[in-house]
Write an enzyme that holds these catalytic residues in place. Structure first.
Site, PDB file in Angstrom:
ATOM      1  N   CYS A   1      28.805   5.898 -80.016  1.00 15.41           N
ATOM      2  CA  CYS A   1      29.778   6.624 -79.197  1.00 15.41           C
ATOM      3  C   CYS A   1      31.183   6.052 -79.353  1.00 15.41           C
ATOM      4  O   CYS A   1      31.576   5.114 -78.655  1.00 15.41           O
ATOM      5  CB  CYS A   1      29.392   6.630 -77.723  1.00 15.41           C
ATOM      6  SG  CYS A   1      30.491   7.692 -76.741  1.00 15.41           S
TER       7      CYS A   1
ATOM      8  N   CYS B   1      31.261  13.880 -76.585  1.00 14.53           N
ATOM      9  CA  CYS B   1      31.614  12.589 -76.000  1.00 14.53           C
ATOM     10  C   CYS B   1      32.308  12.835 -74.665  1.00 14.53           C
ATOM     11  O   CYS B   1      33.471  13.247 -74.636  1.00 14.53           O
ATOM     12  CB  CYS B   1      32.533  11.812 -76.937  1.00 14.53           C
ATOM     13  SG  CYS B   1      32.976  10.179 -76.307  1.00 14.53           S
TER      14      CYS B   1
END
Length: 596
Positions: free
Chosen positions: A209, A391
């Protein structure tokens, strides 16, 4: 090869548990007309139709979705992972921000694995893809017809000199959210820090991420701002000075979101060190390599949040399955290995040019599942992955920027398309998705793939409600403005769709997904807490603040809310979009893009 010869080969393989010189795919091609497509070549002993390496988000999701296809018997599918526990890793940002406890985001591995899946709690030491073999740390060798490789990537804390010792020192102000052992250290350090230089880093190379290094920075900034320790409008006078040091030349890999994040950085007075890669931590000094200078850059700090370097596990990197970078060498659209057609990969370990997130896994999983099934059935037409990932970037307490994008990288926004909103604008609704909904659905559905998911209704799900879509309201507003002479003095009732029960709404979504949802009404006191959290932001509030949620709940349980669908239709010139239609259209769009 004759039919009898092929059948003889199959019988000998099952009895002796050894591989002949004929590959799985050669046998399948020769026997499509005479042998059941998903008849296992290794259905006894330590042989399986499908072997999944990895018990993380990707491995568990694939294993359970394959099982739910109904085409596999008990122990046809195996999962290999040495871990005792499974962690919801996206939640470690929330732990670092003081919003969750790490223990609440962990589950025993055994509790997540269906009893019909064979679980090998061992480490993988290597692969023999020419023989369809996976080697385990206990010396066993597992054979497979199809192999799915999804072990994730390794956090290399030792790759930054001095970082391991600094993280283990409870008195140091060096922290990271990228570890179960250390994420609980972050928020206490944030609370203790009152003055000095706060430094947040992001390394070169692949990371889990790519937005998480900023998420914790924005939460820390918001906390310090609320405490009066950070002055975003006057950073030069602020007791705390903040710097974001990233090995990237930009704030984020997708231009649309990068531009907005850099705007936030400038508005909030955070200094930036672009193209700076942290290589050591010692005596409150962080040392960086700069892409624009041969000399090392030394940066003093009083608080440091580090994102460690990451990379493939050695048993992947050193295997025949890896590309030159050490990741599983798969086609970026089919997720099929480029040299071994019965090998697949997804998640962090796969060589895919997209961000490595749990959201990416939700899009990759159905592609791998569909393609494994198609291959076993002899189909040559494979489903394609478009690189979708997401995200949810926490930009402060209470707001999230929901970045969604695909290969390119190009934005691929769910809510922007259907609701006409700009997802680069941080929103409160996205925050609660990140904080509450995503962790809940992860363990309730994603990794366990429950066959009977439950929708918890705060009020009576059999009481009808009227709903309206924001897009419809925008269209109505435009129509009213265009025909202002007709509507200038008009006052309209509440406009909405036809009343609908929650049971009907959930059933519509379930029919599209092919899943039967249970709809259960939660107890009254629990429902009041749900309303308090939604309206006030906390479950535990004084009685004076409970009055409004309690009144709403009592009213909804008895009367519901019904508007005037006739007026909405008249103003639109068409029937309004129902909640079920909106949900199904979003799901359908997602499914279509995943299959292209």
């Amino acid at each position: 090869m004759s039919q009898s010869a092929v059948q003889s080969v199959l019988r000998n393989q099952v009895r002796s548990k050894v591989r002949s010189s004929i590959s799985v795919h050669q046998i399948q091609k020769c026997t499509l007309a005479t042998v059941a497509p998903i008849t296992s070549l290794t259905n006894s002993g330590k042989g399986h139709k499908v072997v999944v390496v990895g018990g993380g988000a990707a491995g568990l999701a694939v294993g359970h979705q394959l099982l739910r296809s109904g085409k596999f018997a008990a122990n046809d599918i195996a999962i290999i992972d040495p871990a005792d526990h499974h962690n919801y890793q996206p939640g470690w940002t929330l732990v670092g921000g003081g919003l969750k406890k790490k223990e609440d985001l962990q589950r025993p591995m055994q509790s997540l694995i269906d009893s019909k899946l064979k679980f090998y709690q061992e480490a993988v030491t290597g692969f023999e893809p020419d023989k369809n073999v996976v080697a385990l740390s206990n010396g066993d060798k597992i054979t497979y017809d199809q192999l799915v490789v999804a072990p994730g990537i390794k956090i290399n804390i030792e790759a930054i000199d001095g970082l391991s010792d600094a993280l283990q020192d409870p008195d140091s102000m060096v922290t990271t959210i990228y570890s179960y052992d250390h994420c609980c250290k972050v928020f206490p350090a944030i609370k203790r820090f009152k003055q000095g230089n706060a430094l947040f880093t992001q390394p070169t190379g692949i990371v889990k991420c790519a937005g998480a290094p900023q998420k914790i920075m924005w939460l820390a900034l918001d906390h310090w701002k609320q405490q009066g320790s950070y002055l975003p409008k006057a950073p030069s006078q602020s007791p705390i000075k903040m710097t974001f040091a990233t090995a990237l030349p930009v704030m984020f890999g997708v231009p649309k979101y990068s531009q907005r994040l850099n705007q936030l950085r400038e508005e909030r007075g955070v200094d930036a060190m672009f193209e700076h890669d942290l290589i050591s931590v010692k005596d409150k000094v962080a040392t960086f390599k700069s892409a624009n200078s041969k000399e090392l850059i030394h940066k003093p700090f009083d608080f440091l949040h580090v994102v460690p370097k990451m990379g493939p596990y050695p048993f992947i990197k050193d295997s025949l399955l890896a590309n030159e970078a050490g990741f599983v060498n798969v086609d970026e659209t089919t997720l099929q290995h480029k040299e071994y057609p019965n090998v697949w990969s997804l998640g962090d370990a796969a060589a895919l040019p997209t961000s490595k997130t749990a959201a990416a896994i939700t899009a990759q999983t159905p592609i791998v599942v569909q393609n494994v099934l198609k291959t076993l059935e002899g189909s040559k037409t494979l489903s394609l992955y478009d690189g979708y990932t997401s995200c949810p970037l926490t930009t402060e307490y209470g707001k999230v920027m929901l970045a969604e994008f695909k290969y390119g990288p190009e934005p691929k926004e769910t809510f922007g398309k259907f609701l006409g909103i700009d997802q680069a604008t941080p929103r409160r609704s996205f925050y609660y998705m990140k904080k509450d909904f995503f962790p809940w659905v992860y363990y309730k559905s994603m990794v366990k793939d429950s066959s009977e998911p439950v929708f918890a209704a705060a009020h009576d799900p059999n009481i009808a409600f009227s709903f309206s879509c924001v897009r419809d309201h925008a269209e109505v507003s435009a129509n009213v403005i265009q025909e202002k002479e007709r509507d200038f003095y008009a006052t309209y009732q509440l406009t909405s769709t036809m009343p609908m029960k929650y049971t009907e709404y959930i059933r519509s979504v379930g029919e599209f997904l092919g899943v039967t949802f249970q709809v259960k009404q939660v107890p009254y006191e629990e429902a009041v807490k749900m309303y308090c959290k939604g309206i006030i932001g906390s479950e535990e509030v004084d009685q004076v603040y409970r009055d409004e949620p309690e009144r709403l709940l009592l009213y909804y349980n008895r009367r519901g809310i019904e508007g005037s669908p006739g007026i909405l239709q008249w103003l639109l010139g068409r029937p309004g979009i129902t909640p079920a239609e909106l949900a199904v259209s979003i799901l359908e769009s997602s499914r279509e893009s995943s299959s292209r």
